[in-house]
Design an enzyme around this catalytic site. Structure first.
Site, short mmCIF file in Angstrom:
data_model
loop_
_atom_site.label_atom_id
_atom_site.label_comp_id
_atom_site.label_asym_id
_atom_site.label_seq_id
_atom_site.Cartn_x
_atom_site.Cartn_y
_atom_site.Cartn_z
N GLY A 12 46.06 29.89 36.24
CA GLY A 12 45.25 31.11 36.20
C GLY A 12 45.35 31.87 37.50
O GLY A 12 44.36 32.38 38.02
N GLY A 16 41.52 37.21 39.74
CA GLY A 16 40.25 36.64 40.16
C GLY A 16 40.30 35.49 41.15
O GLY A 16 40.98 35.57 42.19
N VAL A 63 48.06 27.57 28.91
CA VAL A 63 47.63 26.17 29.04
C VAL A 63 47.18 25.57 27.71
O VAL A 63 47.05 24.35 27.59
CB VAL A 63 46.51 25.99 30.11
CG1 VAL A 63 47.00 26.36 31.49
CG2 VAL A 63 45.25 26.77 29.73
N SER A 142 31.51 25.39 36.87
CA SER A 142 30.63 26.57 36.83
C SER A 142 29.19 26.12 36.84
O SER A 142 28.88 24.98 36.44
CB SER A 142 30.88 27.36 35.54
OG SER A 142 29.93 28.40 35.38
N TYR A 155 30.49 28.45 25.76
CA TYR A 155 31.08 28.49 27.11
C TYR A 155 30.45 27.40 27.98
O TYR A 155 31.16 26.67 28.69
CB TYR A 155 30.88 29.88 27.75
CG TYR A 155 31.43 29.92 29.17
CD1 TYR A 155 32.79 29.83 29.40
CD2 TYR A 155 30.57 30.01 30.27
CE1 TYR A 155 33.30 29.84 30.70
CE2 TYR A 155 31.06 30.03 31.56
CZ TYR A 155 32.43 29.94 31.77
OH TYR A 155 32.92 29.94 33.06
N GLY A 186 28.44 30.32 40.70
CA GLY A 186 27.58 31.16 39.87
C GLY A 186 28.33 32.45 39.57
O GLY A 186 29.54 32.42 39.30
N VAL A 188 30.55 35.51 39.78
CA VAL A 188 31.67 35.97 40.60
C VAL A 188 32.24 37.22 39.94
O VAL A 188 32.56 37.19 38.74
CB VAL A 188 32.81 34.91 40.69
CG1 VAL A 188 33.81 35.29 41.77
CG2 VAL A 188 32.26 33.50 40.91
N THR A 190 34.97 39.15 38.92
CA THR A 190 36.42 39.09 38.69
C THR A 190 36.66 39.81 37.36
O THR A 190 35.82 40.61 36.94
CB THR A 190 36.87 37.63 38.57
OG1 THR A 190 36.16 37.03 37.48
CG2 THR A 190 36.59 36.84 39.85
N PHE A 192 36.47 38.20 34.73
CA PHE A 192 35.79 37.27 33.83
C PHE A 192 34.90 37.97 32.78
O PHE A 192 34.99 37.69 31.59
CB PHE A 192 34.96 36.31 34.69
CG PHE A 192 34.13 35.31 33.93
CD1 PHE A 192 34.68 34.10 33.54
CD2 PHE A 192 32.81 35.57 33.62
CE1 PHE A 192 33.91 33.16 32.85
CE2 PHE A 192 32.04 34.65 32.94
CZ PHE A 192 32.59 33.43 32.56
P1 NDP Z 1 39.63 36.02 35.58
O1 NDP Z 1 39.55 36.52 34.18
O2 NDP Z 1 39.75 37.02 36.67
O3 NDP Z 1 40.84 34.97 35.72
C1 NDP Z 1 41.08 34.01 34.72
C2 NDP Z 1 42.47 33.44 34.92
O4 NDP Z 1 42.69 32.43 33.93
C3 NDP Z 1 43.55 34.50 34.77
O5 NDP Z 1 44.52 34.32 35.75
C4 NDP Z 1 44.12 34.21 33.39
O6 NDP Z 1 45.50 34.53 33.37
C5 NDP Z 1 43.93 32.69 33.31
N1 NDP Z 1 43.97 32.22 31.93
C6 NDP Z 1 43.10 32.50 30.94
N2 NDP Z 1 43.50 31.93 29.80
C7 NDP Z 1 44.66 31.28 30.08
C8 NDP Z 1 45.57 30.51 29.32
N3 NDP Z 1 45.39 30.30 28.00
N4 NDP Z 1 46.65 29.98 29.92
C9 NDP Z 1 46.85 30.19 31.24
N5 NDP Z 1 46.04 30.91 32.02
C10 NDP Z 1 44.95 31.45 31.44
O7 NDP Z 1 38.34 35.11 35.78
P2 NDP Z 1 37.89 34.17 37.01
O8 NDP Z 1 38.84 34.24 38.13
O9 NDP Z 1 36.46 34.46 37.26
O10 NDP Z 1 37.98 32.75 36.29
C11 NDP Z 1 38.65 31.64 36.86
C12 NDP Z 1 37.86 30.38 36.55
O11 NDP Z 1 36.59 30.46 37.17
C13 NDP Z 1 37.59 30.13 35.06
O12 NDP Z 1 37.77 28.76 34.79
C14 NDP Z 1 36.12 30.51 34.91
O13 NDP Z 1 35.53 29.83 33.84
C15 NDP Z 1 35.59 30.07 36.25
N6 NDP Z 1 34.32 30.63 36.68
C16 NDP Z 1 34.16 31.99 36.78
C17 NDP Z 1 32.96 32.51 37.20
C18 NDP Z 1 32.69 33.98 37.25
O14 NDP Z 1 31.50 34.38 37.28
N7 NDP Z 1 33.71 34.83 37.31
C19 NDP Z 1 31.85 31.62 37.62
C20 NDP Z 1 32.13 30.21 37.46
C21 NDP Z 1 33.33 29.76 37.04
P3 NDP Z 1 46.30 35.20 32.15
O15 NDP Z 1 45.33 36.03 31.38
O16 NDP Z 1 47.38 35.97 32.83
O17 NDP Z 1 46.82 34.02 31.39
C1 8X3 Z 2 30.69 31.87 34.92
C2 8X3 Z 2 29.32 32.04 35.43
O1 8X3 Z 2 26.90 32.36 34.64
O2 8X3 Z 2 28.58 33.85 33.73
O3 8X3 Z 2 31.01 30.54 34.70
O4 8X3 Z 2 28.48 31.54 33.04
S1 8X3 Z 2 28.28 32.45 34.14
#
Ligand code: NDP
Ligand code: 8X3
Length: 255
Positions: A12, A16, A63, A142, A155, A186, A188, A190, A192
């Site tokens: 990923g 983000g 993945v 998370s 989720y 918490g 972030v 991005t 997301f």
């Molecule tokens: P983003 O959407 O910015 O990034 C998500 C990344 O995951 C992208 O690079 C995307 O790449 C990749 N991804 C998604 N699905 C697939 C797949 N099937 N195969 C390979 N890569 C995949 O979100 P974040 O950076 O915020 O998320 C990163 C992690 O952080 C996640 O696990 C999320 O659950 C976790 N998280 C996020 C929080 C938030 O508030 N943002 C808080 C807590 C945890 P692509 O689409 O190019 O495949």
């Molecule tokens: C991402 C944080 O609170 O949106 O894991 O679930 S929350």
């Protein structure tokens, strides 16, 4: 541990938290092995890194595709095959609805990506670490893996599963020289929330309204700190909130 010339694999990496981690690990001297589905973004990322003299190698990977995951890691060029640090970051949320109204396709996508995808990648990478007697897996969990909030059951279930897998990995790898850690953020800001709301940017923006969320770089700083501990030290868990957040649903908003 010094990260100089270590191979760090980030799943990923195209956005983000993953993309921010690539930057900090590159600045710390690591060699970057990056994957995601959007290969155009990966190529841009690699071009930027190599332009700065950082060694980097990208491969496209979904993945969720079990065969593709094992094939991708088995067919890595030899000079990229001995991964020192695996950052299991790829993940997403889809939808925010009461369970009884949830879209089953959304559930499948979250569980297949966040749980099965993390397992497939770990299964492909960890045996090499065990054979070499060293390595580190850092999983991005998370707050949703520690609490359940309304309309987020699936989720949250996926991130609770990540927490259980992390704990299980640490038990099973104990004594092998491979460390296992989790960094649990918490809110972030991005892509997301835009992904969660199927591209609805206005709805995504509301998630962070009136408060200051973490940035990907904030999370990356913690991931780097975990990775840089001495060999005999394992930071097992990090829970990282924005200062405006005290629990999954307790967020101080100014407006
Ligand atoms: P983003 O959407 O910015 O990034 C998500 C990344 O995951 C992208 O690079 C995307 O790449 C990749 N991804 C998604 N699905 C697939 C797949 N099937 N195969 C390979 N890569 C995949 O979100 P974040 O950076 O915020 O998320 C990163 C992690 O952080 C996640 O696990 C999320 O659950 C976790 N998280 C996020 C929080 C938030 O508030 N943002 C808080 C807590 C945890 P692509 O689409 O190019 O495949
Ligand atoms: C991402 C944080 O609170 O949106 O894991 O679930 S929350």
């Amino acid at each position: 541990m010094s990260l100089q010339d270590k191979i760090v694999c980030v799943t990923g990496a195209s956005s983000g938290i993953g993309a921010a981690c690539v930057e900090v690990f590159a600045a710390a001297g690591a060699r970057l092995l990056v994957c995601a589905r959007r290969s155009d973004r990966l190529h841009e990322l690699v071009a930027g890194l190599t332009g700065k003299g950082v060694e980097a190698h990208a491969f496209q990977l979904d993945v969720r595709d079990r065969d593709a995951v094992s094939e991708a890691f088995e067919s890595l060029p030899k000079e990229w095959s001995e991964i020192d640090l695996l950052l299991n970051n790829a993940g997403l949320s889809r939808g925010l609805e009461p369970l009884q109204d949830g879209l089953i396709d959304d559930w499948d996508e979250m569980l297949q990506t966040n749980v099965q995808g993390l397992l497939y990648v770990s299964r492909a990478v960890l045996p090499g670490m065990v054979a070499r007697g060293r390595g580190h897996a850092i999983n991005i969990g998370s707050i949703a893996g520690r609490e359940v909030y309304p309309k987020g059951a699936v989720y949250c279930a996926s991130k609770h599963a990540v927490g259980a897998i992390t704990a299980g990995m640490r038990l099973d790898l104990n004594g092998t020289g491979v460390k296992v850690s989790t960094v649990d953020p918490g809110l972030v800001n991005t892509e997301f929330s835009r992904v969660r709301f199927h591209g609805d940017q206005d709805r995504a923006d509301q998630t962070y309204q009136g408060m200051t969320p973490l940035s990907g770089a904030d999370v990356a700083a913690s991931v780097l700190w975990v990775a840089q501990q001495p060999e005999h030290v394992n930071v097992a868990e990090v829970l990282l909130f924005p200062a405006d957040q005290a629990a999954a649903t307790v967020v101080h908003r100014r407006s």
